[in-house]
Design a protein around this motif. Structure first.
Motif, PDB file in Angstrom:
ATOM      1  N   ASN A 116      -1.305  -4.079   5.437  1.00  0.00           N
ATOM      2  CA  ASN A 116      -0.045  -3.497   4.973  1.00  0.00           C
ATOM      3  C   ASN A 116       1.164  -4.013   5.754  1.00  0.00           C
ATOM      4  O   ASN A 116       2.308  -3.762   5.357  1.00  0.00           O
ATOM      5  CB  ASN A 116      -0.090  -1.969   5.069  1.00  0.00           C
ATOM      6  CG  ASN A 116      -1.004  -1.345   4.048  1.00  0.00           C
ATOM      7  OD1 ASN A 116      -1.381  -1.991   3.064  1.00  0.00           O
ATOM      8  ND2 ASN A 116      -1.388  -0.095   4.253  1.00  0.00           N
ATOM      9  N   THR A 117       0.924  -4.727   6.858  1.00  0.00           N
ATOM     10  CA  THR A 117       2.052  -5.274   7.613  1.00  0.00           C
ATOM     11  C   THR A 117       2.781  -6.359   6.827  1.00  0.00           C
ATOM     12  O   THR A 117       3.874  -6.784   7.226  1.00  0.00           O
ATOM     13  CB  THR A 117       1.587  -5.848   8.959  1.00  0.00           C
ATOM     14  OG1 THR A 117       0.579  -6.846   8.736  1.00  0.00           O
ATOM     15  CG2 THR A 117       1.040  -4.744   9.854  1.00  0.00           C
ATOM     16  N   ARG A 118       2.197  -6.789   5.716  1.00  0.00           N
ATOM     17  CA  ARG A 118       2.895  -7.749   4.863  1.00  0.00           C
ATOM     18  C   ARG A 118       3.979  -7.069   4.019  1.00  0.00           C
ATOM     19  O   ARG A 118       4.836  -7.743   3.445  1.00  0.00           O
ATOM     20  CB  ARG A 118       1.901  -8.457   3.939  1.00  0.00           C
ATOM     21  CG  ARG A 118       0.852  -9.290   4.669  1.00  0.00           C
ATOM     22  CD  ARG A 118      -0.085  -9.978   3.672  1.00  0.00           C
ATOM     23  NE  ARG A 118      -1.039 -10.839   4.334  1.00  0.00           N
ATOM     24  CZ  ARG A 118      -2.243 -10.460   4.744  1.00  0.00           C
ATOM     25  NH1 ARG A 118      -2.618  -9.202   4.555  1.00  0.00           N
ATOM     26  NH2 ARG A 118      -3.061 -11.306   5.338  1.00  0.00           N
ATOM     27  N   ASP A 119       3.917  -5.723   3.925  1.00  0.00           N
ATOM     28  CA  ASP A 119       4.875  -4.971   3.120  1.00  0.00           C
ATOM     29  C   ASP A 119       6.244  -4.966   3.797  1.00  0.00           C
ATOM     30  O   ASP A 119       6.332  -4.711   5.012  1.00  0.00           O
ATOM     31  CB  ASP A 119       4.373  -3.530   2.948  1.00  0.00           C
ATOM     32  CG  ASP A 119       5.339  -2.677   2.161  1.00  0.00           C
ATOM     33  OD1 ASP A 119       5.384  -2.815   0.941  1.00  0.00           O
ATOM     34  OD2 ASP A 119       6.058  -1.869   2.808  1.00  0.00           O
ATOM     35  N   VAL A 121       7.004  -1.750   5.814  1.00  0.00           N
ATOM     36  CA  VAL A 121       6.267  -1.667   7.071  1.00  0.00           C
ATOM     37  C   VAL A 121       6.876  -2.618   8.101  1.00  0.00           C
ATOM     38  O   VAL A 121       7.044  -2.264   9.275  1.00  0.00           O
ATOM     39  CB  VAL A 121       4.777  -1.983   6.848  1.00  0.00           C
ATOM     40  CG1 VAL A 121       4.042  -2.054   8.189  1.00  0.00           C
ATOM     41  CG2 VAL A 121       4.127  -0.923   5.964  1.00  0.00           C
ATOM     42  N   GLN A 122       7.240  -3.819   7.667  1.00  0.00           N
ATOM     43  CA  GLN A 122       7.841  -4.770   8.597  1.00  0.00           C
ATOM     44  C   GLN A 122       9.182  -4.253   9.129  1.00  0.00           C
ATOM     45  O   GLN A 122       9.509  -4.435  10.301  1.00  0.00           O
ATOM     46  CB  GLN A 122       8.023  -6.127   7.929  1.00  0.00           C
ATOM     47  CG  GLN A 122       6.709  -6.845   7.680  1.00  0.00           C
ATOM     48  CD  GLN A 122       6.890  -8.310   7.345  1.00  0.00           C
ATOM     49  OE1 GLN A 122       7.984  -8.855   7.466  1.00  0.00           O
ATOM     50  NE2 GLN A 122       5.812  -8.953   6.916  1.00  0.00           N
ATOM     51  N   THR A 157       2.118   2.686   8.796  1.00  0.00           N
ATOM     52  CA  THR A 157       1.450   1.510   8.253  1.00  0.00           C
ATOM     53  C   THR A 157       0.339   1.865   7.275  1.00  0.00           C
ATOM     54  O   THR A 157      -0.071   1.034   6.464  1.00  0.00           O
ATOM     55  CB  THR A 157       0.878   0.658   9.411  1.00  0.00           C
ATOM     56  OG1 THR A 157       1.916   0.388  10.356  1.00  0.00           O
ATOM     57  CG2 THR A 157       0.328  -0.669   8.925  1.00  0.00           C
ATOM     58  N   THR A 192       0.243   3.561   4.579  1.00  0.00           N
ATOM     59  CA  THR A 192       0.526   3.570   3.151  1.00  0.00           C
ATOM     60  C   THR A 192       1.820   2.837   2.855  1.00  0.00           C
ATOM     61  O   THR A 192       2.758   2.857   3.660  1.00  0.00           O
ATOM     62  CB  THR A 192       0.624   5.008   2.600  1.00  0.00           C
ATOM     63  OG1 THR A 192       0.934   4.962   1.198  1.00  0.00           O
ATOM     64  CG2 THR A 192       1.681   5.807   3.324  1.00  0.00           C
ATOM     65  N   THR A 193       1.850   2.204   1.683  1.00  0.00           N
ATOM     66  CA  THR A 193       3.086   1.562   1.217  1.00  0.00           C
ATOM     67  C   THR A 193       3.764   2.405   0.148  1.00  0.00           C
ATOM     68  O   THR A 193       4.776   1.994  -0.418  1.00  0.00           O
ATOM     69  CB  THR A 193       2.782   0.153   0.657  1.00  0.00           C
ATOM     70  OG1 THR A 193       1.817   0.257  -0.399  1.00  0.00           O
ATOM     71  CG2 THR A 193       2.243  -0.763   1.752  1.00  0.00           C
ATOM     72  N   GLU A 194       3.186   3.579  -0.140  1.00  0.00           N
ATOM     73  CA  GLU A 194       3.790   4.483  -1.122  1.00  0.00           C
ATOM     74  C   GLU A 194       5.046   5.122  -0.529  1.00  0.00           C
ATOM     75  O   GLU A 194       5.033   5.626   0.595  1.00  0.00           O
ATOM     76  CB  GLU A 194       2.796   5.576  -1.511  1.00  0.00           C
ATOM     77  CG  GLU A 194       3.355   6.596  -2.494  1.00  0.00           C
ATOM     78  CD  GLU A 194       2.400   7.756  -2.738  1.00  0.00           C
ATOM     79  OE1 GLU A 194       2.796   8.697  -3.465  1.00  0.00           O
ATOM     80  OE2 GLU A 194       1.280   7.727  -2.190  1.00  0.00           O
ATOM     81  N   ARG A 195       6.109   5.124  -1.297  1.00  0.00           N
ATOM     82  CA  ARG A 195       7.371   5.688  -0.816  1.00  0.00           C
ATOM     83  C   ARG A 195       7.374   7.191  -1.074  1.00  0.00           C
ATOM     84  O   ARG A 195       7.674   7.659  -2.173  1.00  0.00           O
ATOM     85  CB  ARG A 195       8.550   5.010  -1.520  1.00  0.00           C
ATOM     86  CG  ARG A 195       9.907   5.327  -0.897  1.00  0.00           C
ATOM     87  CD  ARG A 195      10.992   4.447  -1.500  1.00  0.00           C
ATOM     88  NE  ARG A 195      12.318   4.759  -0.991  1.00  0.00           N
ATOM     89  CZ  ARG A 195      12.820   4.309   0.148  1.00  0.00           C
ATOM     90  NH1 ARG A 195      12.070   3.516   0.924  1.00  0.00           N
ATOM     91  NH2 ARG A 195      14.039   4.626   0.553  1.00  0.00           N
ATOM     92  N   GLN A 204       6.411   9.063   4.537  1.00  0.00           N
ATOM     93  CA  GLN A 204       6.774   7.697   4.902  1.00  0.00           C
ATOM     94  C   GLN A 204       8.244   7.611   5.323  1.00  0.00           C
ATOM     95  O   GLN A 204       8.589   6.996   6.330  1.00  0.00           O
ATOM     96  CB  GLN A 204       6.512   6.756   3.725  1.00  0.00           C
ATOM     97  CG  GLN A 204       6.792   5.304   4.026  1.00  0.00           C
ATOM     98  CD  GLN A 204       6.995   4.490   2.763  1.00  0.00           C
ATOM     99  OE1 GLN A 204       8.111   4.349   2.278  1.00  0.00           O
ATOM    100  NE2 GLN A 204       5.905   3.960   2.218  1.00  0.00           N
TER     101      GLN A 204
END
Length: 346
Positions: A78-81, A84-85, A115, A117-120, A124
């Motif tokens: 998920n660090t590619r999101d 997250v970055q 990190t 979840t990428t769900e907004r 988060q």
């Protein structure tokens, strides 16, 4: 949490390179973010400041990846999101400026949770704001916030006795209170960062808060003549001899949530209102609660004095503040504090 330090001169330094070697391909993705931060944000610093900040960024990043690899290595992707970055850059920026290991552990815990979840969603968003807010705090402020969180927002399940509750407070709250001193300016500053709210028209006292949270532990006993409703339950499992005066009776539950969990087991769902009234009947006086509390929980006497003498009694933790306090407890409890942040922010 063990904190891995950047290799520096001295007998107490630790070499983080051995840790880095075990991270695998995910480390390279995070390293790219580190390099970008170092090149873009730190380039304007003097050479000595640049080198110190770069070491801190690497130190923080290794600890962050070590934390994820230890518990949920699959989320490293998920660090590619971009979100997250962005949070990673904010956390690195905060640690590069302060280099405080205690605050670094708090940032690592929040960033690791961010990190996952990428769900907004609200959790988060709260974690992202909490990372930024932590960069504006000293660790003393985090301790004050954590004490406030433990006092007002955390319940310790269903303690079986007053001593059981005090043991839980000694384990969780006393270490936070040890040597803690703060002023109204500190409390106001917490509010200015968004970690708390000050509600001047309302105030909270620690003894009454505790008594209201655990009425079954502070019941002085129900007399059958004063509380006649107790008589129809006294031969069943929901009523027991009072733990503070066995000649009288009380409801067999420490708190409202404990009682609500027991009612279906005993087929008493329809009696909830009456039993709640009995649960809170004949409570211990606040003065006696405070006397007992301060004699059993180290640090509580001084904390109550500071609480009552300033604006902390008018304060409540915000969602952002709860995220910070929760992370601090996760980082410092040695695994004893396992409650998920979803309990407070979901």
């Amino acid at each position: 949490m063990k904190w891995w330090q950047k290799q520096r001169s001295g007998d107490n330094s630790q070499n983080i390179q051995a840790v880095v070697a075990n991270f695998g391909m995910g480390y390279e993705d995070v390293l790219a973010v580190v390099s970008n931060y170092v090149d873009v944000r730190l380039a304007a610093l003097s050479q000595s400041a640049f080198e110190e900040a770069r070491d801190r960024v690497e130190e923080f990043t290794v600890n962050y990846i070590h934390r994820i690899q230890g518990e949920s290595p699959e989320v490293l992707q998920n660090t590619r999101d971009p979100g997250v970055q962005s949070a990673l850059l904010d956390a690195q920026s905060a640690y590069a400026k302060m280099g405080d290991e205690d605050l670094g552990q708090v940032l690592v815990e929040m960033l690791a949770k961010r990190t996952e979840t990428t769900e907004r969603n609200v959790q988060q968003l709260a974690l992202a704001e909490a990372i930024v807010a932590t960069g504006k705090l000293s660790y003393k402020h985090v301790r004050v916030l954590t004490a406030l969180f433990l006092t007002l927002a955390v319940t310790f399940g269903a303690p079986t006795s007053p001593e059981d509750l005090y043991q839980r407070l000694r384990n969780n709250l006393s270490p936070i209170l040890a040597g803690l001193r703060f002023s109204d300016a500190d409390v106001q500053y917490l509010a200015d960062t968004g970690a708390t709210r000050i509600e001047l028209l309302s105030s909270r006292a620690i003894p009454s808060t505790l008594r209201e949270t655990y009425p079954g532990l502070y019941c002085m006993g129900l007399d059958r003549e004063i509380f006649p409703a107790v008589k129809k339950y006294e031969n069943g499992p929901i009523i027991i001899p009072c733990i503070r005066n066995p000649a009288l009776l009380q409801v067999n539950a420490s708190s409202q949530s404990h009682l609500e969990a027991l009612l279906p087991q005993f087929g008493l769902e329809g009696e909830k209102a009456e039993l709640l009234t009995l649960l809170t009947g004949n409570p211990m006086d606040n003065t006696e609660v405070q006397r007992e509390l301060t004699s059993r929980v180290p640090g509580m006497g001084e904390f109550i004095e500071l609480w009552e003498g300033g604006v902390l009694k008018n304060s409540v933790p915000s969602i952002v503040g709860m995220a910070i306090a929760h992370a601090n407890l996760k980082a410092t409890s040695g695994g004893d504090f396992t409650a998920d942040l979803n309990i407070w922010i979901s």
